[in-house]
Motif scaffolding. Structure first.
Motif, PDB file in Angstrom:
ATOM      1  N   ASN A 189      79.538 -14.134  75.748  1.00  0.00           N
ATOM      2  CA  ASN A 189      79.343 -14.270  74.309  1.00  0.00           C
ATOM      3  C   ASN A 189      80.148 -13.170  73.630  1.00  0.00           C
ATOM      4  N   HIS A 190      81.193 -13.570  72.913  1.00  0.00           N
ATOM      5  CA  HIS A 190      82.101 -12.597  72.302  1.00  0.00           C
ATOM      6  C   HIS A 190      81.368 -11.683  71.328  1.00  0.00           C
ATOM      7  N   ASP A 191      80.535 -12.246  70.469  1.00  0.00           N
ATOM      8  CA  ASP A 191      79.830 -11.435  69.478  1.00  0.00           C
ATOM      9  C   ASP A 191      78.875 -10.448  70.148  1.00  0.00           C
ATOM     10  N   GLN A 192      78.204 -10.900  71.204  1.00  0.00           N
ATOM     11  CA  GLN A 192      77.296 -10.022  71.937  1.00  0.00           C
ATOM     12  C   GLN A 192      78.061  -8.870  72.590  1.00  0.00           C
ATOM     13  N   ALA A 193      79.229  -9.175  73.158  1.00  0.00           N
ATOM     14  CA  ALA A 193      80.036  -8.145  73.810  1.00  0.00           C
ATOM     15  C   ALA A 193      80.571  -7.131  72.802  1.00  0.00           C
ATOM     16  N   VAL A 194      81.040  -7.607  71.656  1.00  0.00           N
ATOM     17  CA  VAL A 194      81.547  -6.708  70.619  1.00  0.00           C
ATOM     18  C   VAL A 194      80.422  -5.808  70.111  1.00  0.00           C
ATOM     19  N   ASN A 195      79.247  -6.397  69.932  1.00  0.00           N
ATOM     20  CA  ASN A 195      78.079  -5.619  69.526  1.00  0.00           C
ATOM     21  C   ASN A 195      77.767  -4.543  70.565  1.00  0.00           C
ATOM     22  N   GLY A 196      77.909  -4.917  71.837  1.00  0.00           N
ATOM     23  CA  GLY A 196      77.681  -3.956  72.911  1.00  0.00           C
ATOM     24  C   GLY A 196      78.679  -2.818  72.895  1.00  0.00           C
ATOM     25  N   LEU A 197      79.949  -3.136  72.683  1.00  0.00           N
ATOM     26  CA  LEU A 197      80.972  -2.094  72.629  1.00  0.00           C
ATOM     27  C   LEU A 197      80.738  -1.152  71.449  1.00  0.00           C
ATOM     28  N   ARG A 198      80.308  -1.723  70.325  1.00  0.00           N
ATOM     29  CA  ARG A 198      80.031  -0.902  69.149  1.00  0.00           C
ATOM     30  C   ARG A 198      78.870   0.062  69.432  1.00  0.00           C
ATOM     31  N   GLN A 199      77.834  -0.446  70.118  1.00  0.00           N
ATOM     32  CA  GLN A 199      76.702   0.425  70.443  1.00  0.00           C
ATOM     33  C   GLN A 199      77.101   1.481  71.472  1.00  0.00           C
ATOM     34  N   MET A 200      77.948   1.115  72.424  1.00  0.00           N
ATOM     35  CA  MET A 200      78.442   2.103  73.386  1.00  0.00           C
ATOM     36  C   MET A 200      79.214   3.214  72.678  1.00  0.00           C
ATOM     37  N   LEU A 201      80.054   2.836  71.718  1.00  0.00           N
ATOM     38  CA  LEU A 201      80.834   3.822  70.970  1.00  0.00           C
ATOM     39  C   LEU A 201      79.916   4.822  70.283  1.00  0.00           C
ATOM     40  N   TRP A 202      78.868   4.313  69.639  1.00  0.00           N
ATOM     41  CA  TRP A 202      77.923   5.188  68.959  1.00  0.00           C
ATOM     42  C   TRP A 202      77.169   6.060  69.964  1.00  0.00           C
ATOM     43  N   GLY A 203      76.848   5.501  71.113  1.00  0.00           N
ATOM     44  CA  GLY A 203      76.171   6.280  72.148  1.00  0.00           C
ATOM     45  C   GLY A 203      77.043   7.403  72.680  1.00  0.00           C
ATOM     46  N   PHE A 204      78.320   7.123  72.901  1.00  0.00           N
ATOM     47  CA  PHE A 204      79.239   8.173  73.357  1.00  0.00           C
ATOM     48  C   PHE A 204      79.384   9.267  72.306  1.00  0.00           C
ATOM     49  N   LYS A 227      77.092  10.170  70.077  1.00  0.00           N
ATOM     50  CA  LYS A 227      75.859  10.951  70.073  1.00  0.00           C
ATOM     51  C   LYS A 227      75.799  11.907  71.262  1.00  0.00           C
ATOM     52  N   LYS A 228      76.191  11.403  72.436  1.00  0.00           N
ATOM     53  CA  LYS A 228      76.123  12.226  73.635  1.00  0.00           C
ATOM     54  C   LYS A 228      77.205  13.297  73.666  1.00  0.00           C
ATOM     55  N   MET A 229      78.463  12.894  73.537  1.00  0.00           N
ATOM     56  CA  MET A 229      79.577  13.795  73.810  1.00  0.00           C
ATOM     57  C   MET A 229      79.897  14.731  72.642  1.00  0.00           C
ATOM     58  N   VAL A 230      79.623  14.287  71.414  1.00  0.00           N
ATOM     59  CA  VAL A 230      79.936  15.121  70.253  1.00  0.00           C
ATOM     60  C   VAL A 230      78.714  15.917  69.804  1.00  0.00           C
ATOM     61  N   TYR A 275      86.160   2.771  63.354  1.00  0.00           N
ATOM     62  CA  TYR A 275      85.872   2.855  64.783  1.00  0.00           C
ATOM     63  C   TYR A 275      86.836   3.818  65.487  1.00  0.00           C
ATOM     64  N   TYR A 276      88.104   3.731  65.154  1.00  0.00           N
ATOM     65  CA  TYR A 276      89.087   4.617  65.774  1.00  0.00           C
ATOM     66  C   TYR A 276      88.834   6.073  65.382  1.00  0.00           C
ATOM     67  N   SER A 277      88.352   6.291  64.164  1.00  0.00           N
ATOM     68  CA  SER A 277      88.021   7.654  63.734  1.00  0.00           C
ATOM     69  C   SER A 277      86.924   8.241  64.613  1.00  0.00           C
ATOM     70  N   ILE A 278      85.906   7.430  64.910  1.00  0.00           N
ATOM     71  CA  ILE A 278      84.833   7.895  65.802  1.00  0.00           C
ATOM     72  C   ILE A 278      85.399   8.214  67.178  1.00  0.00           C
ATOM     73  N   ALA A 279      86.284   7.340  67.680  1.00  0.00           N
ATOM     74  CA  ALA A 279      86.889   7.571  68.997  1.00  0.00           C
ATOM     75  C   ALA A 279      87.701   8.867  69.012  1.00  0.00           C
ATOM     76  N   VAL A 280      88.454   9.109  67.951  1.00  0.00           N
ATOM     77  CA  VAL A 280      89.255  10.332  67.865  1.00  0.00           C
ATOM     78  C   VAL A 280      88.349  11.562  67.819  1.00  0.00           C
ATOM     79  N   ILE A 281      87.262  11.481  67.047  1.00  0.00           N
ATOM     80  CA  ILE A 281      86.313  12.597  66.968  1.00  0.00           C
ATOM     81  C   ILE A 281      85.714  12.876  68.343  1.00  0.00           C
ATOM     82  N   ILE A 282      85.377  11.809  69.083  1.00  0.00           N
ATOM     83  CA  ILE A 282      84.852  11.991  70.439  1.00  0.00           C
ATOM     84  C   ILE A 282      85.866  12.737  71.293  1.00  0.00           C
ATOM     85  N   PHE A 283      87.139  12.348  71.186  1.00  0.00           N
ATOM     86  CA  PHE A 283      88.194  12.974  71.978  1.00  0.00           C
ATOM     87  C   PHE A 283      88.400  14.432  71.576  1.00  0.00           C
TER      88      PHE A 283
END
Length: 487
Positions: A188-203, A205-208, A465-473
């Motif tokens: 399910n594409h929408d379910q997977a995208v939702n999952g990736l979005r939640q993973m991004l937020w989880g990373f 919260k954890k790493m930053v 989304y990319y801004s969050i990824a850059v901040i994590i990095f």
């Protein structure tokens, strides 16, 4: 294997491709892949402890089969006791043996008797508290005839060992999770995208947030005798954000990863720091564990029924057991007892379910009463976290004494400001503030950014989304192991 490592970044795409493009036509083969991948994920830490995972799964699978056939009450109870003894026996040995041994020695020493038994160098298996409770819940639900037993060991093993939630939860219920392994999954594409979005937020919260807060919390707690009240308050605040973002971040990554494979796990956190009383806090913090204790310990004891003495007894039992579940240290028991004391007035006044809906529902800002409730609840929680983080009871009590004793000294506030200026810098405080704002805005969602940017134009949304990824990095703190791995 840790979520926030290169190993997992390689492992996840490989399993994803095999799952959806190689084994997708055969449900049993998909479940077998989950078992193999999960055992690899767990064994990456230490392959020796795969024996315990397999043994726990095998015993409860066999107990389940016999419970499905057995109708005699005495025999059914005997099967339940087999599961309890095996799972709690393993948990007790690996987690609590040296704790009880040391307290046994201390008790004899108090009366002037010197005892020198041999202690064991026991390694606590990662996740044993989680998968033991998951299989125990399965057996107890079978005993209560709430579900039919699993008859395929591969399917049952996939349920027990499912790698996203194996080592730190959420502690799934068989009634919710096991049926998902019995039906064919479709991508399910929408379910997977939702999952990736939640993973991004989880990373994030954890790493930053969590890993940076851990640096400063450790700095203050490890040298607490050198600091005065306001700086010690800062240490407690840093730890409060560390433990929340660390554990809820793990849960977000786990839930998001599960969605990539077509599974929905139970929610484990629901913005607990926006709670207006302690009762609400415990409905929103580590939901899978608190509901497990509620359903399998608190309610069988009588719950909130009966006399005031019975109610008080049950509350203390549930909170003390919850504290002891977290670790073999008196500080965790004190943490549980303190939360029981917080909760008792609400329960006895029948106000423990006054705040069910989210804070300031339908409004941007909370009312003065809601804000006061959130501040009081967070402050009480902050004090309890000091026991949770302290090395021992003496450390916890000394920390509290210095913290409250130094709050009236103007020089102590200059010390706290110097600590912030010299050690932390502006970035982490800005990121924590931004995190709180996003959590507040998204408090009616499963996770903060679930719907936050969906109404934006696609380029703007992706830029977010990319801004969050850059901040994590850029701002990922020094890698810290997930706190709840120790439990």
């Amino acid at each position: 294997m840790l979520f926030h490592t290169l190993d997992f970044a390689i492992f996840l795409p490989i399993v994803f491709v095999l799952y959806w493009f190689v084994t997708n036509r055969n449900l049993r083969l998909q479940n077998l892949l989950i078992v193999l991948a999960s055992y690899l994920f767990y064994g990456w830490w230490d392959f020796r402890f795969l024996v315990l995972l397999f043994f726990s799964s095998f015993v409860d699978f066999c107990v389940g089969i016999y419970l499905g056939k057995e109708n005699h009450p005495r025999n059914r109870k005997m099967l339940l006791w087999i599961s309890l003894i095996v799972n709690l026996g393993m948990l007790g040995f690996f987690k609590y043996y040296n704790f009880f041994l040391q307290n046994f020695v201390d008790a004899f020493s108090f009366f002037g008797k010197k005892v020198e038994p041999d202690s064991l160098k026991i390694i606590l298996p990662v996740g044993i508290s989680f998968y033991s409770f998951q299989t125990l819940g399965y057996v107890m639900d079978l005993y209560r005839r709430k579900l039919e037993p699993a008859r395929d060991f591969i399917t049952f093993s996939a349920f027990v060992s499912f790698f996203p939630q194996l080592v730190a939860g959420p502690i799934e219920r068989a009634t919710h999770m096991l049926p998902q392994f019995h039906v064919k999954r479709y991508f399910n594409h929408d379910q997977a995208v939702n999952g990736l979005r939640q993973m991004l937020w989880g990373f994030f919260k954890k790493m930053v947030i969590a890993d940076n807060c851990a640096i400063y919390a450790n700095m203050i707690f490890d040298n607490s005798s050198s600091y005065a009240g306001p700086t010690l308050v800062l240490g407690a605040l840093f730890f409060a954000f560390q433990i929340y973002c660390d554990f809820s971040g793990y849960s977000d990554i786990a839930l998001g990863t599960a969605r990539l494979f077509g599974f929905e796990l139970m929610r484990n956190f629901a913005y607990p720091y926006f709670s207006r009383d302690i009762g609400e806090f415990w409905r929103r913090w580590h939901i899978s564990l608190s509901t497990w204790f509620r359903d399998y310990v608190y309610i069988p004891l009588g719950g909130s029924q009966g006399s005031a003495v019975i109610k008080i007894r049950n509350i203390f039992i549930i909170f003390l057991v919850s504290g002891f579940w977290h670790g073999a240290n008196w500080t965790f028991i004190a943490w549980g007892a303190l939360n029981a004391l917080y909760f008792l007035p609400l329960m006895l006044a029948h106000k423990n379910r006054d705040n069910i809906a989210i804070a300031a529902q339908g409004h941007l800002l909370p009312s003065a009463r809601e804000l006061a409730g959130m501040i009081i609840t967070f402050s009480l929680t902050l004090i309890a976290w000091i026991f949770f983080r302290a090395e021992n009871m003496q450390h916890a009590l000394s920390y509290l004494e210095r913290m409250f004793g130094g709050l009236t000294d103007p020089a102590a506030y200059r010390e706290a400001w110097t600590f912030i200026h010299v050690n932390t810098g502006f970035a982490i405080h800005f990121l924590i503030a931004a995190f709180i704002v996003l959590e507040w805005i998204g408090r009616d969602s499963q996770y903060a950014i679930q719907h936050f940017s969906l109404g934006w134009r696609k380029p703007v949304r992706w830029a977010f989304y990319y801004s969050i990824a850059v901040i994590i990095f850029l701002y990922a703190g020094k890698e810290q192991q997930f706190i709840y791995f120790q439990f």
